[in-house]
Design a protein around this motif. Structure first.
Motif, mmCIF file in Angstrom:
data_model
loop_
_atom_site.group_PDB
_atom_site.id
_atom_site.type_symbol
_atom_site.label_atom_id
_atom_site.label_comp_id
_atom_site.label_asym_id
_atom_site.label_seq_id
_atom_site.Cartn_x
_atom_site.Cartn_y
_atom_site.Cartn_z
ATOM 1 N N ILE A 15 0.859 -1.179 0.000
ATOM 2 C CA ILE A 15 0.000 0.000 0.000
ATOM 3 C C ILE A 15 0.900 1.235 0.000
ATOM 4 C CG2 ILE A 15 -1.815 1.231 1.257
ATOM 5 C CD1 ILE A 15 -2.554 -1.518 2.511
ATOM 6 N N PRO A 16 0.696 2.188 -0.927
ATOM 7 C CA PRO A 16 1.590 3.348 -1.008
ATOM 8 C C PRO A 16 1.727 4.095 0.316
ATOM 9 C CG PRO A 16 0.174 3.258 -2.927
ATOM 10 C CD PRO A 16 -0.330 2.197 -1.988
ATOM 11 N N LYS A 17 2.967 4.551 0.561
ATOM 12 C CA LYS A 17 3.328 5.339 1.748
ATOM 13 C C LYS A 17 3.111 4.572 3.046
ATOM 14 C CE LYS A 17 5.028 8.544 1.459
ATOM 15 N NZ LYS A 17 6.495 8.702 1.223
ATOM 16 N N ASP A 90 -1.082 4.458 10.171
ATOM 17 C CA ASP A 90 -2.075 5.358 10.746
ATOM 18 C C ASP A 90 -2.605 6.259 9.623
ATOM 19 O OD1 ASP A 90 -2.650 8.245 11.784
ATOM 20 O OD2 ASP A 90 -2.951 6.957 13.518
ATOM 21 N N PRO A 91 -3.921 6.223 9.358
ATOM 22 C CA PRO A 91 -4.460 6.921 8.182
ATOM 23 C C PRO A 91 -4.174 8.423 8.149
ATOM 24 C CG PRO A 91 -6.043 5.336 8.981
ATOM 25 C CD PRO A 91 -4.941 5.377 10.005
ATOM 26 N N GLN A 134 -6.545 1.738 2.070
ATOM 27 C CA GLN A 134 -5.962 0.602 2.770
ATOM 28 C C GLN A 134 -6.998 -0.516 2.930
ATOM 29 O OE1 GLN A 134 -2.714 1.679 5.788
ATOM 30 N NE2 GLN A 134 -4.093 3.424 5.994
ATOM 31 N N THR A 135 -8.203 -0.140 3.276
ATOM 32 C CA THR A 135 -9.273 -1.123 3.421
ATOM 33 C C THR A 135 -9.595 -1.776 2.092
ATOM 34 O OG1 THR A 135 -10.207 0.182 5.234
ATOM 35 C CG2 THR A 135 -11.650 -1.465 4.220
ATOM 36 N N ARG A 136 -9.629 -0.986 1.025
ATOM 37 C CA ARG A 136 -9.983 -1.522 -0.292
ATOM 38 C C ARG A 136 -8.882 -2.428 -0.844
ATOM 39 N NH1 ARG A 136 -11.212 2.045 -4.453
ATOM 40 N NH2 ARG A 136 -9.993 3.756 -3.583
ATOM 41 N N PHE A 137 -7.615 -2.135 -0.536
ATOM 42 C CA PHE A 137 -6.522 -3.023 -0.915
ATOM 43 C C PHE A 137 -6.741 -4.410 -0.302
ATOM 44 C CE2 PHE A 137 -3.806 0.292 -2.608
ATOM 45 C CZ PHE A 137 -2.860 -0.397 -3.365
ATOM 46 N N ASP A 222 -10.573 3.094 7.052
ATOM 47 C CA ASP A 222 -9.146 2.820 7.252
ATOM 48 C C ASP A 222 -8.778 2.941 8.726
ATOM 49 O OD1 ASP A 222 -8.683 2.281 4.619
ATOM 50 O OD2 ASP A 222 -7.273 3.922 4.274
ATOM 51 N N LEU A 223 -9.348 3.926 9.403
ATOM 52 C CA LEU A 223 -9.087 4.080 10.833
ATOM 53 C C LEU A 223 -9.580 2.854 11.603
ATOM 54 C CD1 LEU A 223 -10.092 7.829 11.143
ATOM 55 C CD2 LEU A 223 -7.873 6.909 11.842
ATOM 56 N N ALA A 224 -10.751 2.362 11.232
ATOM 57 C CA ALA A 224 -11.293 1.173 11.903
ATOM 58 C C ALA A 224 -10.432 -0.055 11.616
ATOM 59 C CB ALA A 224 -12.728 0.934 11.444
ATOM 60 N N LEU A 225 -9.976 -0.199 10.370
ATOM 61 C CA LEU A 225 -9.139 -1.348 10.016
ATOM 62 C C LEU A 225 -7.789 -1.258 10.714
ATOM 63 C CD1 LEU A 225 -9.031 -3.916 8.238
ATOM 64 C CD2 LEU A 225 -7.823 -2.520 6.528
#
Length: 284
Positions: A15-17, A90-91, A134-137, A222-225
């Motif tokens: 995932i980038p960055k 961390d998003p 991040q979640t979608r990846f 993303d925060l939840a994941l």
């Protein structure tokens, strides 16, 4: 080679960055070119993924590590078993890092657009950076650009529970590396330094509340994941106990000592070469 003799493949979702450039440099030292396949795309990876799917069976069976900006689901195109790992960040930190990275990287495809329009962090989060990437990846819905929902988050968690050997954290990169070494029986961890790091950017404490609220809104899943993965990560470390704590301490000391050892080696080589040159001159 029979099916039982074919080793399973490790699939790393970069995932980038999220410290992936540093990890890729480490992978290059651990795996030979015929064992490692790094799918590249600039800016999109669709073509590389399509080409990968068309590879012959023997080539796919030789891959021990498959990496790239790829999403969950690549195992469906391998003839052998596979297991995943990824690193989350961390998003809020990821948004800030990505924003300033693009602004300071003229070759990035979005650099000119963002600099010409004086794009703010809020506009970047709202309109340029994909929401909840991040979640979608991890869910396997990134390439299709499917909006993220509660169902997407549940799917991502399910994939982690079933198919991921580890989900590491950028903020605990050293510990993540040691856990990867433990899980995948890597013989060693070469010395490394962080690559592709966004320099001199404001901290989250310097970002106004309105902008932070927009980041939280656009990256809510993303925060939840991340929170879900963080709890699993901490539990993994806890279960490994005191022996793993010692490994972490030893690794930290070795990383700190390595730059000085390299300097000593370089000085010693220069000193030896200087001595040899003086001896040669003296015999003329």
């Amino acid at each position: 080679m029979t099916d039982s003799e074919i080793p399973s493949t490790i699939i790393y979702l970069h995932i980038p960055k999220t410290a992936g450039s540093t990890l890729h440099a480490i992978h290059n030292q651990l795996y030979s070119p015929n064992q490692l396949m790094h799918l590249k795309g600039d800016p999109h990876i669709d073509t590389a993924v399509a080409q990968f799917k068309q590879l012959d069976t023997a080539t796919k069976q030789s891959i021990q590590l498959l990496t790239g900006h790829i999403e969950y689901g690549m195992h469906n195109w391998l003839p052998q078993p596979a297991t995943y790992f990824t690193i989350l960040r961390d998003p809020v930190e990821r948004v800030l890092s990505y924003y300033y990275f693009i602004l300071r990287t003229p070759i990035h495809p979005r650099h000119e657009e963002m600099t010409q329009h004086n794009t703010s962090i809020a506009d970047f989060a709202l309109h340029i950076l994909g929401h909840n990437n991040q979640t979608r990846f991890v869910a396997g819905t990134w390439l299709e650009d499917i909006p993220c929902t509660e169902e997407t988050l549940s799917l991502a968690k399910q994939h982690i529970e079933q198919d991921f050997a580890l989900v590491g954290l950028s903020e605990q990169f050293d510990t993540t590396l040691l856990l990867l070494k433990h899980h995948f029986n890597w013989p060693r961890l070469p010395y490394y330094h962080s690559r592709n790091v966004t320099q001199n950017r404001p901290s989250r404490e310097q970002v106004d509340d309105e902008t932070l609220a927009i980041i939280h809104e656009t990256q809510a899943y993303d925060l939840a994941l991340y929170n879900f993965a963080q709890k699993r990560f901490e539990e993994t470390v806890r279960q490994l106990g005191f022996p793993f704590w010692l490994v972490r301490v030893q690794h930290r000391l070795a990383q700190r000592a390595q730059p000085n050892l390299e300097k000593i080696r370089r000085v010693s080589v220069r000193h030896w070469l200087r001595q040899q040159w003086r001896k040669r001159e003296a015999t003329r």
